[in-house]
Write a protein that holds these residues in place. Structure first.
Motif, PDB file in Angstrom:
ATOM      1  N   ILE A 138      -7.859   1.568  -5.328  1.00 43.44           N
ATOM      2  CA  ILE A 138      -7.486   2.978  -5.272  1.00 43.44           C
ATOM      3  C   ILE A 138      -8.407   3.655  -4.278  1.00 43.44           C
ATOM      4  O   ILE A 138      -9.640   3.616  -4.438  1.00 43.44           O
ATOM      5  CB  ILE A 138      -7.595   3.657  -6.652  1.00 43.44           C
ATOM      6  N   ASN A 139      -7.820   4.232  -3.250  1.00 40.97           N
ATOM      7  CA  ASN A 139      -8.614   4.874  -2.182  1.00 40.97           C
ATOM      8  C   ASN A 139      -9.696   3.928  -1.665  1.00 40.97           C
ATOM      9  O   ASN A 139     -10.865   4.300  -1.504  1.00 40.97           O
ATOM     10  CB  ASN A 139      -9.226   6.184  -2.672  1.00 40.97           C
ATOM     11  N   LYS A 140      -9.302   2.665  -1.457  1.00 43.19           N
ATOM     12  CA  LYS A 140     -10.140   1.597  -0.893  1.00 43.19           C
ATOM     13  C   LYS A 140     -11.207   1.067  -1.845  1.00 43.19           C
ATOM     14  O   LYS A 140     -11.939   0.129  -1.485  1.00 43.19           O
ATOM     15  CB  LYS A 140     -10.799   2.045   0.414  1.00 43.19           C
ATOM     16  N   SER A 141     -11.305   1.632  -3.055  1.00 43.90           N
ATOM     17  CA  SER A 141     -12.276   1.127  -4.035  1.00 43.90           C
ATOM     18  C   SER A 141     -11.609   0.056  -4.900  1.00 43.90           C
ATOM     19  O   SER A 141     -10.556   0.311  -5.512  1.00 43.90           O
ATOM     20  CB  SER A 141     -12.785   2.265  -4.921  1.00 43.90           C
ATOM     21  N   ARG A 173       0.855  -1.188   0.000  1.00 44.34           N
ATOM     22  CA  ARG A 173       0.000   0.000   0.000  1.00 44.34           C
ATOM     23  C   ARG A 173       0.893   1.241   0.000  1.00 44.34           C
ATOM     24  O   ARG A 173       1.878   1.300   0.744  1.00 44.34           O
ATOM     25  CB  ARG A 173      -0.904   0.005   1.220  1.00 44.34           C
ATOM     26  N   ALA A 211       0.840   5.709  -0.434  1.00 49.98           N
ATOM     27  CA  ALA A 211       0.202   7.004  -0.684  1.00 49.98           C
ATOM     28  C   ALA A 211       1.042   7.726  -1.731  1.00 49.98           C
ATOM     29  O   ALA A 211       2.239   7.940  -1.537  1.00 49.98           O
ATOM     30  CB  ALA A 211       0.130   7.809   0.598  1.00 49.98           C
ATOM     31  N   ARG A 262      -2.190  16.345  -5.075  1.00 54.39           N
ATOM     32  CA  ARG A 262      -3.281  15.479  -4.625  1.00 54.39           C
ATOM     33  C   ARG A 262      -2.742  14.101  -4.268  1.00 54.39           C
ATOM     34  O   ARG A 262      -1.834  13.589  -4.917  1.00 54.39           O
ATOM     35  CB  ARG A 262      -4.345  15.359  -5.724  1.00 54.39           C
ATOM     36  N   THR A 263      -3.311  13.497  -3.245  1.00 55.75           N
ATOM     37  CA  THR A 263      -2.831  12.208  -2.749  1.00 55.75           C
ATOM     38  C   THR A 263      -3.854  11.114  -3.030  1.00 55.75           C
ATOM     39  O   THR A 263      -5.058  11.297  -2.801  1.00 55.75           O
ATOM     40  CB  THR A 263      -2.558  12.267  -1.235  1.00 55.75           C
ATOM     41  N   ALA A 264      -3.370   9.986  -3.528  1.00 58.73           N
ATOM     42  CA  ALA A 264      -4.202   8.802  -3.734  1.00 58.73           C
ATOM     43  C   ALA A 264      -3.501   7.616  -3.091  1.00 58.73           C
ATOM     44  O   ALA A 264      -2.265   7.519  -3.113  1.00 58.73           O
ATOM     45  CB  ALA A 264      -4.428   8.540  -5.216  1.00 58.73           C
ATOM     46  N   VAL A 265      -4.289   6.731  -2.494  1.00 55.96           N
ATOM     47  CA  VAL A 265      -3.727   5.532  -1.863  1.00 55.96           C
ATOM     48  C   VAL A 265      -3.939   4.345  -2.806  1.00 55.96           C
ATOM     49  O   VAL A 265      -5.075   3.980  -3.122  1.00 55.96           O
ATOM     50  CB  VAL A 265      -4.397   5.257  -0.504  1.00 55.96           C
TER      51      VAL A 265
END
Length: 409
Positions: free
Chosen positions: A97-100, A71, A73, A79-82
């Protein structure tokens, strides 16, 4: 673009790891076998869904575990995406992406772009054609992520076609089973021609775009070298249409497909006898040479390198088998630097990963490489001892020992 945070669960030697990162240089220093390379390998895996160290995913999962998670960031344009990849033993991997959850894990490819320098880079020069094909395809996917699907399609077609070749080759000549296999083989030949032509066209264009960067990079890292000393040329497994050799930056896919299909027909008996696919992008190579000028593409046979290359050309020798160890390393570095410069010219700075590479270089090449990459937005370095990290790459440092990652003050 840079990674601001990296978290691992059951990845390689780490049951858990949580490492803050940032722009600039971060060095991981520790003795061999302590896990420093595992950290940068995880970042690179997010970029390509493959490792620069092993061919498959199984070794990436910690011994005794059935799943690993990487994982990170990622910061881009403020802008930040995980990004997260779940690596599952014996089952399909998952990407988020962002838990999706993504429809396909490969949809995460290219969202992070990395260029890795490592001791294994010498195989780009001295290794098998498969190493150079992988170099091209990895770079293709970073430039155009959808091509991961094209490469996957080619692998599927080749697998099916190889099975049919063996079936037809072992069947009694003229039997119903052989005729059925040959009829089905015609269908797969057409598919190979189409998907193979697409990948071939992309590789030809890539080599054309990469060529000037390779020459410039080699001139930078090799003492006394000029921009025209190092050259690359694509070697196909069959004779390319004339138009593709004249303008490799814009090959006609229809012409390539027709030429590939014709060669498949010509070589069918050979393929049936041997039970393997002899024609296609999986048989191609990237030729590396040093010397004077070289044509943009070479005959499929690869014969006559340095001889009869055209009016006004001089002697040019293949790097493999002729170059010194230092020249080979310079060429390997040039390929990586050229990749970085090409990607950078098309968008954000890729993340540079220098994995234990300084220990393999002499003092002069260490200094040159450090100076060239120091200005990148993010550089991740691994080294066995702190003295291996050049002063130009002074930045944040972590000590890696016994599975622990500790910031060095």
């Amino acid at each position: 673009m840079h990674v601001s945070h990296l978290a691992l669960h059951n990845f390689r030697s780490y049951a858990l790891a949580d490492v803050p990162l940032g722009p600039g240089v971060t060095a991981f220093v520790g003795r061999n076998g302590q896990g420093k390379t595992n950290l940068v390998e995880a970042v690179d895996y997010l970029s390509r869904l493959s490792s620069h160290r092993v061919a498959g995913d199984t070794p990436l999962v910690r011994a005794g575990a059935e799943q690993a998670v990487v994982r990170a960031a990622v910061v881009k344009d403020g802008r930040t995406a995980v990004l997260e990849v779940e690596i599952n033993v014996g089952k399909s991997n998952k990407g988020r992406i962002n838990k999706s959850t993504l429809p396909r894990v490969r949809d995460i490819v290219g969202l992070v772009r990395t260029v890795v320098f490592s001791p294994e880079d010498l195989t780009l020069v001295k290794g098998d054609p498969a190493d150079r094909r992988r170099f091209l395809d990895d770079l293709l996917v970073l430039r155009t992520p959808r091509l991961a699907g094209t490469i996957s399609d080619l692998e599927r077609v080749l697998k099916q076609r190889a099975t049919l070749l063996k079936t037809a080759g072992h069947a009694r000549r003229g039997s119903t089973s052989q005729e059925s296999a040959l009829s089905t083989l015609d269908v797969w030949d057409s598919q190979l021609a189409q998907v193979g032509a697409e990948l071939l066209a992309q590789r030809l264009t890539l080599v054309e775009h990469l060529r000037p960067y390779v020459g410039a990079a080699y001139a930078t890292v090799a003492r006394g070298a000029g921009r025209d000393d190092a050259a690359i040329a694509y070697k196909a497994s069959f004779e390319l249409p004339h138009a593709a050799t004249v303008d490799p930056a814009a090959p006609d896919r229809g012409e390539l497909a027709q030429a590939l299909l014709a060669e498949l027909g010509r070589r069918r008996n050979d393929e049936l006898d041997r039970g393997v696919c002899l024609v296609g992008p999986h048989r191609d190579d990237l030729l590396l040479s040093l010397g004077q000028s070289v044509p943009q593409s070479l005959p499929a046979t690869g014969e006559g390198i340095g001889e009869g290359l055209g009016e006004g050309t001089g002697t040019r020798l293949p790097v493999k088998g002729y170059a010194s160890h230092g020249e080979s390393w310079s060429f390997a570095l040039a390929l990586r630097l050229a990749s970085y410069d090409l990607l950078r010219s098309e968008g954000d700075d890729p993340i540079l990963i220098l994995d234990d590479v300084f220990a393999e270089l002499d003092a002069e090449r260490r200094t040159q490489l450090a100076a060239l990459v120091a200005g990148a937005e993010q550089v991740l370095v691994t080294a066995a001892v702190a003295a291996d990290v050049p002063e130009a790459l002074a930045g944040t440092r972590y000590t890696v020992a016994g599975g622990e990652v500790t910031r060095a003050d």
